[in-house]
Design an enzyme around this catalytic site. Structure first.
Site: not given
Length: 399
Positions: A129, A136, A140, A143, A367
């Site tokens: 990954c 970022c 979101c 996240c 994740c």
């Protein structure tokens, strides 16, 4: 930091890092750039293409980091190359191994910025990954990376360097060998890859080069939260598999948890998925769907997901992701029975909907858990940040 509204996030161009010794890192240069760099330091033009091919082979096929080891290059030329160039790797700040075998690296760039990558071993594959940004562009809500400000895009060398470092660690040089552990790459680490399109494209082209790392485009998946204008371009110019962070099937819920939805809505996103170059039953688009308790996990949500995918006739697979908690998060993971029920509804409609087994939770490698800083942020602080970003989105919508 710019956020999704009526304008796209803008990343200021980054000045090249000048090493203290003045040498240039060849990692991330494409073939033409490498050839030009050699000519610039005095390699005769007639020799530059051959030298570039030799260096390419040693760097990307054999994983060599020392010019002295490039045996088919004359000794005096190797000494000259050593004076002007290096073959770099990201600095490893920490390396952790989960109880399930997942590995996570915290990496540091020469300018001091940090980013993470994760390797997930399975019985039939090993997936790396890879991150595309420090921080970022997006925000979101489920996240952990989304709580960070965007610092900058990663360079092609920093993206490729993650793959090189993983192969170093796994002992997988040279490239052409059977039974290698690292078989797949997902651009699902820190950042939104399509807001760093040029660097991601260049890095993936190097990774896919048949005379180097030799990873097939069918073994690479690029994930996006839904940057619709760049999706067709990615399909045409990169041509790897596409994953879409969908996570909700109604406007209100997706506006909340994936605020980019206020700019590019669900219908617009799904239309772009239906038109993605190369998508077919053999190369299905993967929809990532994080399961949030009492938010997006009802039977009605599952049925609406099926309806939407059928409406746009998208060759699809849905990955159901149990929510991975992080400090201060505002959500809970759906009950396991409800996740199974959701999966069953989608499966019975003829759409693959496997439940992803959480990996690396104990080292914050699962994740949605990647974040280069380790400080804890309170729930109140996260709500305050989210409220500020939401206000900016609304201001952009009005202006």
């Amino acid at each position: 930091m710019q956020i999704p509204g009526n304008i796209d996030p803008v990343v200021s161009p980054r000045a090249p890092i000048v090493r203290a010794d003045g040498r240039r890192d060849v990692l991330g240069l494409d073939r033409d750039e490498l050839r030009a760099a050699l000519i610039e330091v005095g390699v005769p033009e007639k020799q530059a293409r051959m030298r570039a091919s030799q260096i390419w082979h040693w760097v990307y096929h054999r994983g060599v980091t020392d010019f002295a080891a490039m045996a088919n290059i004359a000794k005096d030329v190797r000494a000259e190359l050593e004076q002007h160039f290096v073959v770099g790797r990201p600095e490893v700040v920490t390396a952790q191994v989960s109880t399930d075998g997942t590995r996570k690296w915290l990496l540091r760039a020469p300018d001091g910025n940090e980013f993470e990558m994760v390797f997930i071993p399975d019985a039939d594959r090993g997936t790396l990954c890879v991150s595309s940004q420090v921080g970022c562009t997006l925000n979101c809500r489920f996240c952990y990376t989304g709580t960070m400000k965007l610092v900058r895009n990663l360079t092609p060398g920093e993206i490729v360097g993650q793959v090189m470092l993983a192969r170093d660690t796994l002992g997988e040089w040279p490239s052409a060998q059977d039974g290698r552990l690292l078989t797949n790459i997902v651009m699902m680490g820190m950042g939104e890859p399509l807001y760093n399109f040029d660097n991601v494209k260049k890095a993936l082209n190097i990774i896919m080069d048949e005379a180097g790392i030799q990873l097939s485009r069918r073994r690479i998946t690029l994930s996006t939260s839904g940057v619709v204008p760049m999706m067709a371009k990615a399909g045409e110019e990169i041509g790897v598999n596409l994953a879409v962070s969908l996570h909700a099937v109604t406007k209100d819920v997706r506006d909340e948890i994936v605020p980019l939805n206020r700019k590019f809505g669900i219908e617009e996103l799904l239309a772009a998925c239906a038109a993605y170059p190369g998508a077919n039953n053999a190369r299905r688009i993967t929809f990532e769907y994080v399961m949030l308790k009492d938010k997006n996990d009802s039977d009605e949500d599952a049925k609406e997901l099926v309806r939407l995918l059928r409406k746009y006739k998208i060759p699809a697979k849905v990955n159901l992701i149990p929510f991975n908690p992080w400090p201060g998060s505002a959500y809970e993971c759906s009950d396991w029975k409800q996740i199974e029920r959701f999966s069953d509804i989608v499966f019975k409609a003829g759409i693959s909907a496997p439940i992803r087994t959480p990996r690396g939770r104990d080292i914050m490698a699962a994740c949605g858990q990647l974040k280069s800083e380790s400080q804890k942020i309170s729930r109140a602080e996260l709500d305050r940040i989210a409220a500020e970003k939401q206000a900016e989105i609304m201001a952009d919508a009005v202006s």
